[in-house]
Design an enzyme around this catalytic site. Structure first.
Site, PDB file in Angstrom:
ATOM      1  N   HIS A 168     -40.969  41.094  26.253  1.00 56.43           N
ATOM      2  CA  HIS A 168     -40.528  40.402  25.637  1.00 56.43           C
ATOM      3  C   HIS A 168     -41.397  39.008  24.861  1.00 56.43           C
ATOM      4  O   HIS A 168     -42.947  39.558  25.608  1.00 56.43           O
ATOM      5  CB  HIS A 168     -39.248  39.706  26.228  1.00 56.43           C
ATOM      6  CG  HIS A 168     -39.468  40.025  27.238  1.00 56.43           C
ATOM      7  ND1 HIS A 168     -39.769  38.773  27.721  1.00 56.43           N
ATOM      8  CD2 HIS A 168     -38.925  40.022  28.522  1.00 56.43           C
ATOM      9  CE1 HIS A 168     -39.933  38.436  29.415  1.00 56.43           C
ATOM     10  NE2 HIS A 168     -38.922  39.676  29.502  1.00 56.43           N
TER      11      HIS A 168
ATOM     12  N   HIS B 233     -43.803  37.805  28.489  1.00 61.82           N
ATOM     13  CA  HIS B 233     -45.135  38.747  28.396  1.00 61.82           C
ATOM     14  C   HIS B 233     -46.258  38.217  27.357  1.00 61.82           C
ATOM     15  O   HIS B 233     -47.253  38.131  28.330  1.00 61.82           O
ATOM     16  CB  HIS B 233     -44.691  40.166  28.403  1.00 61.82           C
ATOM     17  CG  HIS B 233     -43.573  40.640  29.794  1.00 61.82           C
ATOM     18  ND1 HIS B 233     -42.358  41.091  28.768  1.00 61.82           N
ATOM     19  CD2 HIS B 233     -43.554  40.681  31.051  1.00 61.82           C
ATOM     20  CE1 HIS B 233     -41.812  41.288  30.138  1.00 61.82           C
ATOM     21  NE2 HIS B 233     -42.317  41.324  31.301  1.00 61.82           N
TER      22      HIS B 233
ATOM     23  N   GLN C  88     -40.008  49.978  44.185  1.00 66.62           N
ATOM     24  CA  GLN C  88     -39.423  48.607  44.658  1.00 66.62           C
ATOM     25  C   GLN C  88     -37.532  48.066  44.202  1.00 66.62           C
ATOM     26  O   GLN C  88     -36.959  47.400  43.754  1.00 66.62           O
ATOM     27  CB  GLN C  88     -39.817  47.526  43.405  1.00 66.62           C
ATOM     28  CG  GLN C  88     -40.038  47.176  41.961  1.00 66.62           C
ATOM     29  CD  GLN C  88     -41.031  47.027  41.415  1.00 66.62           C
ATOM     30  OE1 GLN C  88     -42.527  46.539  41.618  1.00 66.62           O
ATOM     31  NE2 GLN C  88     -40.622  45.465  41.240  1.00 66.62           N
TER      32      GLN C  88
ATOM     33  N   GLY D  83     -45.041  36.250  36.061  1.00 73.07           N
ATOM     34  CA  GLY D  83     -44.149  34.680  35.164  1.00 73.07           C
ATOM     35  C   GLY D  83     -43.298  33.847  36.292  1.00 73.07           C
ATOM     36  O   GLY D  83     -42.989  34.411  37.622  1.00 73.07           O
TER      37      GLY D  83
ATOM     38  N   LYS E 103     -40.230  33.095  36.298  1.00 69.52           N
ATOM     39  CA  LYS E 103     -38.832  33.341  36.677  1.00 69.52           C
ATOM     40  C   LYS E 103     -38.534  33.881  37.404  1.00 69.52           C
ATOM     41  O   LYS E 103     -37.314  34.067  38.614  1.00 69.52           O
ATOM     42  CB  LYS E 103     -38.262  34.610  34.763  1.00 69.52           C
ATOM     43  CG  LYS E 103     -36.910  34.660  35.063  1.00 69.52           C
ATOM     44  CD  LYS E 103     -36.617  35.236  34.098  1.00 69.52           C
ATOM     45  CE  LYS E 103     -36.702  36.634  34.083  1.00 69.52           C
ATOM     46  NZ  LYS E 103     -35.586  37.710  35.458  1.00 69.52           N
TER      47      LYS E 103
ATOM     48  N   ARG F  78     -33.958  42.516  31.590  1.00 66.92           N
ATOM     49  CA  ARG F  78     -32.638  43.286  32.154  1.00 66.92           C
ATOM     50  C   ARG F  78     -31.726  42.626  30.505  1.00 66.92           C
ATOM     51  O   ARG F  78     -30.354  43.320  30.547  1.00 66.92           O
ATOM     52  CB  ARG F  78     -32.490  43.089  32.930  1.00 66.92           C
ATOM     53  CG  ARG F  78     -33.275  44.029  34.218  1.00 66.92           C
ATOM     54  CD  ARG F  78     -32.510  43.905  35.873  1.00 66.92           C
ATOM     55  NE  ARG F  78     -33.270  44.706  36.378  1.00 66.92           N
ATOM     56  CZ  ARG F  78     -34.118  44.920  37.320  1.00 66.92           C
ATOM     57  NH1 ARG F  78     -34.730  43.486  37.146  1.00 66.92           N
ATOM     58  NH2 ARG F  78     -34.331  45.893  37.686  1.00 66.92           N
TER      59      ARG F  78
HETATM   60  O1  PAF Z   1     -42.467  41.327  37.583  1.00 71.71           O
HETATM   61  C1  PAF Z   1     -42.533  42.854  37.598  1.00 71.71           C
HETATM   62  O2  PAF Z   1     -42.556  43.273  36.195  1.00 71.71           O
HETATM   63  C2  PAF Z   1     -43.077  43.207  38.843  1.00 71.71           C
HETATM   64  O3  PAF Z   1     -41.818  43.033  39.410  1.00 71.71           O
HETATM   65  C3  PAF Z   1     -44.400  43.813  38.987  1.00 71.71           C
HETATM   66  C4  PAF Z   1     -44.759  42.495  39.600  1.00 71.71           C
HETATM   67  C5  PAF Z   1     -44.934  44.202  38.045  1.00 71.71           C
HETATM   68  C6  PAF Z   1     -44.736  44.931  40.126  1.00 71.71           C
HETATM   69  O4  PAF Z   1     -43.785  46.126  39.053  1.00 71.71           O
END
Ligand code: PAF
Length: 302
Positions: free
Chosen positions: A34, A37, A61, A147, A149, A187
């Site tokens: 978005h 980014h 993650q 970011g 955020k 999201r």
């Molecule tokens: O912020 C994210 O999109 C993810 O946590 C990252 C830093 C790319 C790691 O997977």
């Protein structure tokens, strides 16, 4: 827009760029890009000559009951957005490329990763730290941008980059908000129109606390209560609304008084989406005070 799939092809392209004398900049993402980014990519262009964006929904993650499977994926759309913002290439590996059979090494970060989201998403920051370390090892970036955020993520990445003596400058870039104050997030795509309207309680809550802070309120419990008062009526659940030291992320108790710069952060569920947001009181612009937003606010750490 070149797209690399294999880690070693990607590493070779980054090596070649450096051999040509380019300064390499990395923007790690999970895709579904978005405007936020694109701001990271544009910011990277100011500091580096060869900008690569990683697009990888990192399985380590996500917890077992989280949204890994349904996380939005749109490589074609992302490639267009990367090109628009001036990136030079995309690294889009498969999970088995990043975690081949036999992979068993993880990067564990201590107290910085323990509270806030870390307390509600066991293993999350270990997954983030591991994948970002792998990306740093493949790319060898001079600079990497994240970011604000995901403020705790930024602090975790700063922490292990320092602790492991990684030669990367980590830069935190201001949160990009929609005109009505909602922080941009991949999201947000989960939100129905009704939930999207309810989610405005988040910037409203942060703004209410920030105005009280600007007027001199320093009682931690009062600041969190102000934010909570906005989100509680619309959230199906609240993971946390906390104030914490803006560097160590140690959470303050409700009876404590805050310093003149302190993090206010929250994670709530609205309409089936887990949304996070934050602001550093005494430092960041108030979300619903658009006149205070400045282009290019960033925080840099060697
Ligand atoms: O912020 C994210 O999109 C993810 O946590 C990252 C830093 C790319 C790691 O997977």
């Amino acid at each position: 827009m070149e797209i690399w799939r294999a880690p070693l092809d990607f590493r070779r392209a980054c090596d070649e760029a450096r051999q040509r004398g380019a300064r390499v900049g990395l923007v790690p993402t999970m895709g579904a890009l978005h405007r936020g980014h694109q701001t990271l990519i544009e910011e990277a262009r100011k500091h580096a000559d060869f900008i690569v964006v990683s697009i990888f929904v990192n399985p380590t993650q996500f917890g077992p009951n989280e949204d890994f499977a349904r996380y939005p994926r749109d490589l074609e759309g992302d490639a267009k957005k990367c090109a628009e913002a001036g990136a030079h290439g995309i690294f889009a590996p498969a999970p088995a490329d990043m975690y081949p059979p036999g992979d068993e090494t993880r990067v564990h970060v201590g107290a910085t990763a323990a509270g806030l989201c870390g307390a509600h998403r066991p293993g999350h920051f270990e997954g983030v730290a591991t994948v970002v370390t792998k990306l740093f090892a493949l790319v060898g970036p001079a600079i990497a941008l994240f970011g604000r955020k995901d403020y705790q993520q930024l602090k975790v990445i700063e922490r292990f980059t320092r602790d492991l003596f990684l030669p990367v400058e980590v830069v935190g870039v201001r949160t990009v908000r929609e005109p009505d104050g909602l922080a941009m997030s991949s999201r947000n795509a989960y939100l129905s129109a009704e939930a999207r309207a309810q989610a405005l309680a988040i910037p409203q809550g942060l703004s209410a606390a920030a105005r009280a802070f600007a007027a001199g309120e320093r009682r931690a419990g009062m600041l969190t209560a102000l934010a909570r008062g906005h989100v509680a009526p619309v959230a199906s659940s609240i993971d946390y609304v906390d104030v914490a030291d803006a560097d160590t992320l140690t959470v303050l108790g409700p009876e404590e008084h805050t310093p003149d710069r302190v993090l206010l952060a929250l994670a709530v569920r609205i309409g089936g989406a887990r949304l996070i947001d934050n602001m550093v009181l005494g430092e960041d612009p108030i979300p619903l005070d658009t006149t205070a937003a400045k282009e290019g606010d960033e925080e840099r750490h060697a």
